[in-house]
Design a protein around this motif. Structure first.
Motif, short mmCIF file in Angstrom:
data_model
loop_
_atom_site.label_atom_id
_atom_site.label_comp_id
_atom_site.label_asym_id
_atom_site.label_seq_id
_atom_site.Cartn_x
_atom_site.Cartn_y
_atom_site.Cartn_z
N ALA A 39 0.83 -1.21 0.00
CA ALA A 39 0.00 0.00 0.00
C ALA A 39 0.87 1.26 0.00
N THR A 40 1.92 1.26 0.79
CA THR A 40 2.83 2.41 0.84
C THR A 40 3.51 2.62 -0.51
N LEU A 41 4.00 1.54 -1.12
CA LEU A 41 4.66 1.65 -2.42
C LEU A 41 3.70 2.17 -3.48
N VAL A 42 2.48 1.69 -3.48
CA VAL A 42 1.48 2.13 -4.45
C VAL A 42 1.16 3.61 -4.24
N ARG A 43 0.96 4.03 -2.99
CA ARG A 43 0.68 5.44 -2.71
C ARG A 43 1.84 6.33 -3.15
N GLN A 44 3.06 5.91 -2.88
CA GLN A 44 4.23 6.74 -3.18
C GLN A 44 4.56 6.79 -4.68
N HIS A 45 4.32 5.71 -5.41
CA HIS A 45 4.79 5.62 -6.79
C HIS A 45 3.69 5.54 -7.85
#
Length: 131
Positions: A39-45
């Motif tokens: 979820a963090t990777l998707v939000r950031q990238h």
């Protein structure tokens, strides 16, 4: 975005206390940690594509032939990987969660997740869109 999923769920398993459990008492620390990381990777990238690569072979024979000590510190016995007892039942749950949210899982017999990532990266987006 290509994920080395086993690397991420092992990291989550060791980084989040096993006291995080499902209602039936089964630890879900690796499941929760992996999903939080994704979820963090998707939000950031904001990737347009997302693939969870998996290990079809955690210690490929071709690599052991080249480097006999490759991952030897993780061998339980024979060719079996030493995996903590409380992580083992979480792996099928991880696969079910990835499937449920529509994240493709990709693996190739005889290879690790990072080998799959290397192959897909080498091929590039144009090769993937034509197959």
């Amino acid at each position: 975005m290509l994920l080395d999923t086993p690397s991420l769920y092992f990291r989550a398993f060791y980084g989040i206390p096993e006291s995080m459990t499902a209602p039936d008492g089964m630890p879900v620390n690796a499941v929760r940690g992996l999903i939080d990381m994704i979820a963090t990777l998707v939000r950031q990238h904001s990737p347009t594509e997302l693939v969870a690569t998996m290990d079809a072979d955690w210690r490929p024979a071709f690599r052991v032939a080249a480097i006999p000590t490759y991952k030897a510190h993780r061998v339980a016995f024979g060719h079996t990987e030493e995996v903590p007892d409380t992580l083992v039942p979480q792996i099928p749950v991880i696969e079910q969660v990835l499937d449920a949210v529509g994240i493709a899982r990709l693996q190739s017999d005889g290879y690790e997740a990072d080998d799959v990532i290397g192959t897909l990266t080498h091929q590039g987006p144009a090769a993937r869109s034509t197959s």
